[in-house]
Design a protein around this motif. Structure first.
Motif, PDB file in Angstrom:
ATOM      1  N   ALA A   1       0.583  -1.299  -0.188  1.00  0.00           N
ATOM      2  CA  ALA A   1       0.229  -0.227  -0.060  1.00  0.00           C
ATOM      3  C   ALA A   1       1.080   1.281  -0.015  1.00  0.00           C
ATOM      4  N   LEU A   2       2.076   1.671   0.277  1.00  0.00           N
ATOM      5  CA  LEU A   2       3.493   2.274   0.760  1.00  0.00           C
ATOM      6  C   LEU A   2       4.545   2.438   0.133  1.00  0.00           C
ATOM      7  N   PRO A   3       4.424   1.809  -1.898  1.00  0.00           N
ATOM      8  CA  PRO A   3       5.968   1.406  -2.043  1.00  0.00           C
ATOM      9  C   PRO A   3       6.932   1.776  -1.821  1.00  0.00           C
ATOM     10  N   ALA A   4       6.878   3.486  -1.930  1.00  0.00           N
ATOM     11  CA  ALA A   4       7.963   3.981  -1.114  1.00  0.00           C
ATOM     12  C   ALA A   4       9.217   4.306   0.014  1.00  0.00           C
ATOM     13  N   ALA A   5       7.665   3.251   1.479  1.00  0.00           N
ATOM     14  CA  ALA A   5       8.201   3.386   2.558  1.00  0.00           C
ATOM     15  C   ALA A   5       8.808   1.903   2.900  1.00  0.00           C
ATOM     16  N   GLU A   6      10.169   1.823   1.832  1.00  0.00           N
ATOM     17  CA  GLU A   6      10.646   0.776   2.130  1.00  0.00           C
ATOM     18  C   GLU A   6      12.097   0.795   3.771  1.00  0.00           C
ATOM     19  N   ILE A   7      11.772  -0.275   4.244  1.00  0.00           N
ATOM     20  CA  ILE A   7      12.691  -0.241   5.393  1.00  0.00           C
ATOM     21  C   ILE A   7      13.368  -1.671   4.971  1.00  0.00           C
ATOM     22  N   ALA A   8      14.986  -1.633   6.248  1.00  0.00           N
ATOM     23  CA  ALA A   8      15.849  -2.981   5.428  1.00  0.00           C
ATOM     24  C   ALA A   8      15.707  -3.828   7.149  1.00  0.00           C
ATOM     25  N   LEU A   9      15.769  -5.120   6.603  1.00  0.00           N
ATOM     26  CA  LEU A   9      15.017  -5.775   6.947  1.00  0.00           C
ATOM     27  C   LEU A   9      16.483  -6.185   8.217  1.00  0.00           C
ATOM     28  N   SER A  10      17.314  -5.519   7.672  1.00  0.00           N
ATOM     29  CA  SER A  10      18.932  -5.819   8.812  1.00  0.00           C
ATOM     30  C   SER A  10      18.357  -5.527   9.640  1.00  0.00           C
ATOM     31  N   THR A  11      17.424  -4.213  10.711  1.00  0.00           N
ATOM     32  CA  THR A  11      17.168  -3.590  11.488  1.00  0.00           C
ATOM     33  C   THR A  11      16.695  -4.555  12.306  1.00  0.00           C
ATOM     34  N   VAL A  12      15.335  -4.539  11.460  1.00  0.00           N
ATOM     35  CA  VAL A  12      14.392  -5.832  12.011  1.00  0.00           C
ATOM     36  C   VAL A  12      14.339  -7.399  12.752  1.00  0.00           C
ATOM     37  N   LEU A  13      15.089  -7.902  11.874  1.00  0.00           N
ATOM     38  CA  LEU A  13      15.704  -9.508  12.060  1.00  0.00           C
ATOM     39  C   LEU A  13      17.335  -9.786  13.158  1.00  0.00           C
TER      40      LEU A  13
END
Length: 186
Positions: free
Chosen positions: A172-184
């Motif tokens: 729904a918000l394709p510009a709101a990308e996050i790096a999964l390295s920070t989450v995982l």
């Protein structure tokens, strides 16, 4: 010899009444799923850290285009009010004085440390049944984020998986990308 046991199912209204009159303590961690009161697992350190990292990353990525709601209920039916770890909600839902519903949800996220089986077999079908367009399960043990999209007939048609080296954005918000390295991160 087997006997049938009748379960007493509850509505969201009854669930809230139990809290108001003290049957459920204010700090009691339960959610209502298909009319049943489900005791939620205790929040461990890995789970807490992942939810906090995910929250910070989402807020930074989306700015004020949506609402990041953490461990708050979502009303899905008269008998279901789960409490996903993180909900990404339409900004307009903030003006209504009510619990957000399926129409308000852009993305639901479950962080699974000890609850992976429950999240996959109970919550995921519940979300699909009620048309939640996208669900992420942050699988801390497996070190991946499971992405579920396109609900149809109580299941998701699309299942993707991304690891710590990837970036991910809600559909729904394709510009709101996050790096999964920070989450995982461990």
């Amino acid at each position: 010899m087997s006997s049938l046991v009748a379960l007493r199912r509850f509505t969201v209204e009854q669930f809230h009444a139990m809290g108001r009159i003290g049957i459920l303590a204010p700090d009691e961690r339960v959610e209502l799923v298909d009319g049943e009161l489900i005791e939620m697992a205790p929040i461990g350190a890995r789970h807490l850290q992942a939810v906090n990292r995910l929250t910070r990353a989402l807020i930074a990525a989306i700015g004020d285009t949506a609402i990041v709601s953490v461990q708050n209920p979502v009303a899905l039916a008269d008998d279901s009010e789960p409490q996903p770890d993180v909900s990404l909600l339409r900004k307009e839902s903030e003006t209504a004085v009510r619990i957000p519903n399926a129409n308000d949800v852009l993305l639901l996220i479950e962080v699974a440390d000890t609850t992976l089986q429950y999240d996959r077999t109970v919550k995921l079908p519940l979300y699909a049944k009620h048309g939640i367009r996208e669900v992420w399960i942050v699988n801390l043990t497996g070190g991946v984020v499971e992405i579920y999209r396109e609900p149809e007939d109580g299941a998701y048609r699309v299942r993707l998986e991304r690891g710590a080296g990837a970036a991910l954005a809600p559909s729904a918000l394709p510009a709101a990308e996050i790096a999964l390295s920070t989450v995982l991160a461990a």
